[in-house]
Write an enzyme that holds these catalytic residues in place. Structure first.
Site, PDB file in Angstrom:
ATOM      1  N   CYS A 247     -34.929 -79.790  81.930  1.00  0.00           N
ATOM      2  CA  CYS A 247     -34.597 -81.133  82.395  1.00  0.00           C
ATOM      3  C   CYS A 247     -35.329 -82.137  81.529  1.00  0.00           C
ATOM      4  O   CYS A 247     -35.126 -82.191  80.319  1.00  0.00           O
ATOM      5  CB  CYS A 247     -34.917 -81.302  83.877  1.00  0.00           C
ATOM      6  N   ARG A 252     -37.329 -80.804  87.636  1.00  0.00           N
ATOM      7  CA  ARG A 252     -36.034 -80.549  88.257  1.00  0.00           C
ATOM      8  C   ARG A 252     -35.525 -79.161  87.868  1.00  0.00           C
ATOM      9  O   ARG A 252     -34.829 -78.507  88.625  1.00  0.00           O
ATOM     10  CB  ARG A 252     -35.026 -81.625  87.838  1.00  0.00           C
TER      11      ARG A 252
END
Lengths: 300, 142
Positions: A247, A252
């Site tokens: 990410c 994430r």
């Protein structure tokens, strides 16, 4: 021996139902020996405004990241950190946090680099607990210092570095950022600061599967059927896949790493924590802009 | 570079508490950020989003005929660090002459001794708020 696993029909079809617990289960198991609740948030002060009774605070940035190098702390530093928090190697750790458990899964991923065995995520995270009107306290638990062993960090199985990615073009790679970050329209996720990437776009051949596809509105994980559709059918990942997820700084993609590893049971999933802030600033690496994954680059 | 009595008070307050209580102090400040006045509560479109902050933070600056600055800031309860930063800037800069705000020391936050505790990444949100306050003041000066 680790703490008994929650028996919950919601979890039973996941590959590793033992890696999840519900808010209800946490409420029923508060204060049990051998079970340590741990809160990991984006905001360093959020824990102080109120947390689940008995929960220990862990900060991803000031505690898990190395203070100087762009890396994680080492085995002796981790031993010192967890000992000071009163955590034993045999303890079952239940992690939860803000922002859909991004940082809870990130902390889990870091602890797994040190092979801590029993770690579970509270489905729905902090916000679900709060939405359900469950109690928070400002009391910080006092735990006796433990003697957590020094375990060498093993970066080989669940962590990918830039060179691994360079050798991975054409193999399953998932970009979990927002669509605008993937196409290169934005250098950072909407509403977040730019953390230093100088170019926009994505790593060639990486497919766009935003992390948020894996969760429901209340931030709990989607059913195995829904997840199979998203990752196995639409993204073409199978048990035989060697997957790298990335990410912006690896938070994430820790969330997606958790989904692929523990809910879908894909054996080989690595998180590229250098992520876009490294790739998008690296000299002479290929970048693709736009909605298509792009072809395997030649000469890399 | 200028400072203000409010900023000096904040710097002294942080200097007086030991390192391990500085974050608690920031939390106390976060709890004291005043609510937006009704006229802005009902008109969120008047407020500017601070994109450098990781949470939805909005601000608005007003200047009166004497170029005295009024600052309005709002941040969610789930982001107490950001809310604390907003509160510090509000206390430091509200009701100050526009020139003072424009010349306000950009390194104010460094004097609080919390950069290592909070992490530089998170400090960036405060710098973003300050930058936007100054820009709005400049645009609105008579």
């Amino acid at each position: 021996m680790s703490y008994p696993v929650e028996s919950n029909p919601r979890f039973e079809n996941y590959a590793h139902p033992e890696a999840l617990v519900s808010t209800q289960w946490v409420a029923e198991n508060l204060g049990q020996p051998g079970l340590v609740l741990m809160e990991c948030n984006e905001d360093i002060l959020l824990y102080s405004t109120g947390h689940i009774e008995g929960a220990v605070k862990i900060d991803w940035h000031t505690e898990l990241n190395h203070p100087d190098n762009r890396d994680y702390i080492n085995g002796s530093e981790m031993a010192k950190l967890l000992s000071s928090k009163g955590i034993s190697r045999e303890d079952t750790i239940v992690l939860y946090g803000d922002k859909s458990n991004w940082w809870a899964t990130y902390a889990m991923w870091v602890f797994k680099l040190f092979g801590h065995e029993d770690i579970r995520i509270m489905d729905g995270g902090r916000s679900k607990w709060v939405e359900e009107g469950r109690a928070l306290t400002k009391d910080v638990p006092e735990r006796s210092v433990t003697d957590y062993p020094v375990i060498a960090r093993d970066d080989s199985s669940i962590r990918a570095f830039k060179d691994d990615v360079l050798a991975h073009f054409g193999k399953p790679m998932i970009d979990v950022r927002s669509p605008a970050e993937y196409t290169g329209e934005k250098l950072h996720m909407p509403d977040y600061p730019n953390e230093g990437a100088s170019r926009g776009g994505h790593i060639p051949t990486a497919r766009s599967v935003p992390w948020s596809k894996a969760v429901n509105e209340d931030q709990t994980f989607k059913t195995i059927e829904e997840l199979n559709q998203i990752y196995r059918v639409d993204a073409g990942i199978s048990d035989a896949s060697d997957v790298i997820a990335y990410c912006r700084i690896g938070e994430r993609s820790s969330h997606t790493w958790f989904v692929l590893t523990y809910l879908l049971g894909i054996p080989k999933v690595r998180n590229y924590d250098g992520s876009w802030t490294e790739w998008g600033s690296t000299v002479r690496v290929p970048i693709v802009k736009g909605e298509e994954p792009g072809a395997v680059p030649v000469g890399f | 570079m200028s400072t203000t009595p409010g900023a000096q008070e904040i710097i002294s307050a942080f200097a007086e508490v030991p390192q391990n209580l500085k974050l608690e102090l920031l939390l106390e400040y976060s709890e004291n950020l005043p609510d937006l006045p009704e006229r802005y509560k009902d008109h969120p479109e008047l407020l500017e989003r601070v994109e450098e902050c990781q949470s939805p933070v909005y601000l608005f600056v007003e200047l009166d005929e004497q170029n005295i600055v009024n600052i309005f800031l709002t941040a969610p309860d789930e982001a107490p660090t950001t809310k604390g930063f907003a509160s510090l800037l509000q206390l430091a800069l509200d009701q100050q002459p526009a020139d003072t705000v424009l010349n306000f020391d950009d390194s104010f936050v460094d004097a609080l001794g919390i950069t290592d505790l909070v992490s530089p990444l998170r400090i960036r949100g405060l710098q973003g708020m300050l930058m936007r306050i100054k820009r709005q003041v400049k645009e609105k000066m008579i």
